[in-house]
Design a protein around this motif. Structure first.
Motif, PDB file in Angstrom:
ATOM      1  N   GLN A   1       1.050  -1.328  -0.007  1.00  0.00           N
ATOM      2  CA  GLN A   1      -0.157  -0.025  -0.138  1.00  0.00           C
ATOM      3  C   GLN A   1       0.920   1.535  -0.016  1.00  0.00           C
ATOM      4  O   GLN A   1       2.100   1.161   0.427  1.00  0.00           O
ATOM      5  CB  GLN A   1      -0.965  -0.029   1.301  1.00  0.00           C
ATOM      6  N   TYR A   2       0.249   2.404  -0.323  1.00  0.00           N
ATOM      7  CA  TYR A   2       1.049   3.506  -0.111  1.00  0.00           C
ATOM      8  C   TYR A   2       1.571   3.672   1.377  1.00  0.00           C
ATOM      9  O   TYR A   2       1.046   3.338   2.202  1.00  0.00           O
ATOM     10  CB  TYR A   2       0.112   4.801  -0.469  1.00  0.00           C
ATOM     11  N   VAL A   3       2.821   4.174   1.491  1.00  0.00           N
ATOM     12  CA  VAL A   3       3.518   4.597   2.834  1.00  0.00           C
ATOM     13  C   VAL A   3       2.428   5.498   3.441  1.00  0.00           C
ATOM     14  O   VAL A   3       2.481   5.147   4.810  1.00  0.00           O
ATOM     15  CB  VAL A   3       4.865   5.405   2.281  1.00  0.00           C
ATOM     16  N   TYR A   4       1.923   6.590   3.149  1.00  0.00           N
ATOM     17  CA  TYR A   4       1.077   7.429   3.983  1.00  0.00           C
ATOM     18  C   TYR A   4       0.062   6.737   4.557  1.00  0.00           C
ATOM     19  O   TYR A   4      -0.465   6.995   5.478  1.00  0.00           O
ATOM     20  CB  TYR A   4       0.738   8.700   3.099  1.00  0.00           C
ATOM     21  N   VAL A   5      -0.569   5.678   3.985  1.00  0.00           N
ATOM     22  CA  VAL A   5      -1.799   5.079   4.423  1.00  0.00           C
ATOM     23  C   VAL A   5      -1.364   4.353   5.636  1.00  0.00           C
ATOM     24  O   VAL A   5      -2.127   4.194   6.736  1.00  0.00           O
ATOM     25  CB  VAL A   5      -2.467   3.883   3.328  1.00  0.00           C
ATOM     26  N   PHE A   6      -0.059   3.429   5.689  1.00  0.00           N
ATOM     27  CA  PHE A   6       0.288   3.083   6.749  1.00  0.00           C
ATOM     28  C   PHE A   6       0.311   4.007   7.922  1.00  0.00           C
ATOM     29  O   PHE A   6       0.446   3.409   9.304  1.00  0.00           O
ATOM     30  CB  PHE A   6       1.336   2.139   6.493  1.00  0.00           C
ATOM     31  N   ASP A   7       0.304   5.166   8.027  1.00  0.00           N
ATOM     32  CA  ASP A   7       0.371   5.952   9.280  1.00  0.00           C
ATOM     33  C   ASP A   7      -0.976   6.137   9.820  1.00  0.00           C
ATOM     34  O   ASP A   7      -1.132   6.826  10.810  1.00  0.00           O
ATOM     35  CB  ASP A   7       1.078   7.487   8.667  1.00  0.00           C
ATOM     36  N   TYR A   8      -1.976   5.770   9.130  1.00  0.00           N
ATOM     37  CA  TYR A   8      -3.507   5.810   9.640  1.00  0.00           C
ATOM     38  C   TYR A   8      -3.453   4.606  10.694  1.00  0.00           C
ATOM     39  O   TYR A   8      -2.590   3.756  10.986  1.00  0.00           O
ATOM     40  CB  TYR A   8      -4.505   5.545   8.436  1.00  0.00           C
ATOM     41  N   VAL A   9      -4.594   4.774  11.343  1.00  0.00           N
ATOM     42  CA  VAL A   9      -4.751   3.625  12.513  1.00  0.00           C
ATOM     43  C   VAL A   9      -5.863   2.651  11.757  1.00  0.00           C
ATOM     44  O   VAL A   9      -6.889   2.812  11.220  1.00  0.00           O
ATOM     45  CB  VAL A   9      -5.571   4.400  13.642  1.00  0.00           C
ATOM     46  N   PHE A  10      -5.268   1.557  11.954  1.00  0.00           N
ATOM     47  CA  PHE A  10      -6.120   0.184  11.169  1.00  0.00           C
ATOM     48  C   PHE A  10      -6.856  -0.699  12.506  1.00  0.00           C
ATOM     49  O   PHE A  10      -6.346  -0.798  13.261  1.00  0.00           O
ATOM     50  CB  PHE A  10      -4.970  -0.733  10.652  1.00  0.00           C
TER      51      PHE A  10
END
Length: 509
Positions: A420-429
């Protein structure tokens, strides 16, 4: 945590691109937007001098007594004033009332022992229409932790607060009950169902049941509940306190709107059901000047909407909510709420009061986030104040992971088998809902709404480490003594007393 391995399975799940917002307008029921306002209200609404996310609720009132308890015989006296009590929050000195009498406030204000009578308000507490869903395919099993919960390695927030270290020390929220006040929930979700106490769960939303029912993938309530107490069952995600029990309390429509009174009723219900912790990942910034839209009792006719200014209403609504949150605290409940997503500096801007985080006895949580965590999970700093988070000395008690969306690049990374895009991983899953009980859903999101449940999970671990019961003042003291003090020494405007640390909270002497 189990260490089994899964065979590769193709799974489709969503990514949510949006702050779990607090402002916005809906055209359902009593809500109005700038497009359907009466002409007299348009200019004030569009220039920002009026809160268009708030309207007075037609024919619904909140009555407060002068004492903490409601006066005897109040229901009969309200009836004599042409009103009907819809709920009695007796121990907090608050009642909600319905009346079609335009002079009800004047009449009810004359009742002996009544402090105030004000209109209830409807608020767009969340903004689901900002959610943008992107699907992706998963062919992998997370390699880093060795855990068989498929998406555990995406939960960087747990690493930031050292949740797994607390589990390894033997603390997982056993014997603790956490109430989640939010929108609807996916009660069949495989990660949540084992921990939900359905007998104690309830909806206070008129015309909507407990279960989330909007089409598409989402469910704000399911997301926050999963962060707190998703079961460690080898399926998807793991909550901060995976053995705590969940009391699900629906106080907002699935669309994110809801009455102020529903939240108060939900707090009282959770308290009476034996909650040890309440999480409220909801909020609205209310103008202290009390300038709101008035639906004029005819929500189907927006042309007659007009502006009212009622500073007393704001003061009394805050007082009523504070009475209810203090009632919960007196009865052993640690109350936690999100600080809000307006990037507002409470030290300099006193024009707004954020509710429910600004009410008495409420622990308010700001949001933290990494920037580009997926590029180097082992060393990336995870405690930047999130770009949208409210802050201020009196506005923030603690900080916790809430995620952010400001990483500037478009690189692709792979974490736990997910590309996935790097910035997406900075979100909370966390967990979500797709309305299909046979398929567990998950998504990423961002907001102080995501930070508060991390804090609620830590509070649950603390209470569990104390044997399942603990006075809120002691829970607060333990959180304060063990938080990582990241800002200026002591309480600072960004992190409050610090970013919470689950491991230290359950092991410190």
């Amino acid at each position: 945590m189990d260490m089994q391995k899964f065979k590769p399975t193709k799974v489709v799940f969503p990514v949510l691109f949006a702050v779990a917002g607090l402002f916005g307008c809906s055209q359902e029921e009593d809500f109005v937007s700038a497009d359907n306002l009466g002409q007299s209200a348009v200019s004030a609404a569009t220039d920002g001098s009026v809160a268009t996310n708030v309207t007075f609720r037609g024919r619904h009132y909140i009555v407060q007594s002068t004492a903490e308890k409601l006066p005897a015989g109040l229901e009969n006296q309200i009836r004599n004033a042409n009103g009907k009590v819809t709920s009695l929050l007796s121990q907090a000195g608050v009642a909600t009332v319905y009346s079609e009498d335009p002079n009800f406030i004047t009449k009810a204000s004359k009742i002996s022992g009544v402090r105030s009578v004000v209109r209830d308000i409807n608020v767009q507490w969340l903004k689901p229409e900002d959610q943008k869903v992107v699907e992706l395919e998963d062919y992998g099993t997370p390699p880093a932790s060795g855990d068989n919960d498929r998406y555990f390695d995406l939960q960087w927030g747990h690493a930031a607060i050292k949740a797994s270290e607390a589990w390894n020390a033997g603390y997982r929220g056993q014997g603790v009950r956490v109430a989640v006040l939010d929108t609807g929930f996916d009660t069949d979700h495989a990660d949540l169902a084992p921990n939900i106490d359905m007998s104690a769960s309830k909806s206070f939303v008129t015309g909507e049941g407990l279960t989330y029912a909007l089409s598409g993938v989402g469910s704000h309530g399911t997301h926050t509940a999963g962060t707190i107490a998703a079961a460690d069952n080898g399926i998807g995600t793991i909550g901060v306190a995976p053995e705590a029990k969940l009391i699900l309390v629906k106080v907002l429509r699935d669309s994110g709107s809801g009455a102020f009174s529903w939240i108060m009723e939900g707090i009282v219900h959770a308290t009476q059901q034996g909650a040890d912790v309440i999480n409220m990942s909801i909020g609205a910034a209310i103008p202290r000047n009390g300038k709101f839209l008035d639906d004029n009792d005819t929500p189907d006719d927006p042309t007659d909407d007009f502006i009212v200014s009622d500073t007393k209403a704001v003061q009394e609504l805050l007082n009523a909510l504070s009475r209810v949150t203090k009632y919960a605290t007196k009865n052993g409940v640690t109350v936690i709420a999100s600080a809000g997503n307006e990037a507002n500096n409470g030290n300099t801007d006193k024009s707004l009061v954020h509710l429910p985080s600004g009410a008495g006895s409420v622990i308010s949580i700001s949001a933290t986030a990494p920037m580009g965590w997926a590029l180097n999970p082992a060393t990336t700093f995870m405690d930047n104040l999130s770009s949208y988070s409210n802050y201020g000395i009196s506005d923030v008690t603690f900080a916790a992971p809430g995620g952010d969306y400001i990483y500037p690049g478009n690189e692709i990374a792979t974490i736990g088998g997910i590309r996935q895009y790097v910035y997406v991983f900075d979100y909370v899953f966390s967990t979500g809902s797709n309305l299909d009980p046979t398929k567990a859903s998950y998504y990423w999101s961002v907001g102080t709404s995501m930070a508060a449940p991390h804090a609620a999970g830590v509070a649950a671990l603390i209470v569990g480490a104390n044997g399942g019961q603990m006075a809120p003042a002691l829970v607060l003291a333990r959180m304060r003594a063990t938080a990582d003090d990241l800002g200026s020494p002591g309480r600072d405007p960004l992190y409050g007393y610090g970013r919470l640390n689950a491991f230290r909270a359950v092991t410190a002497n």
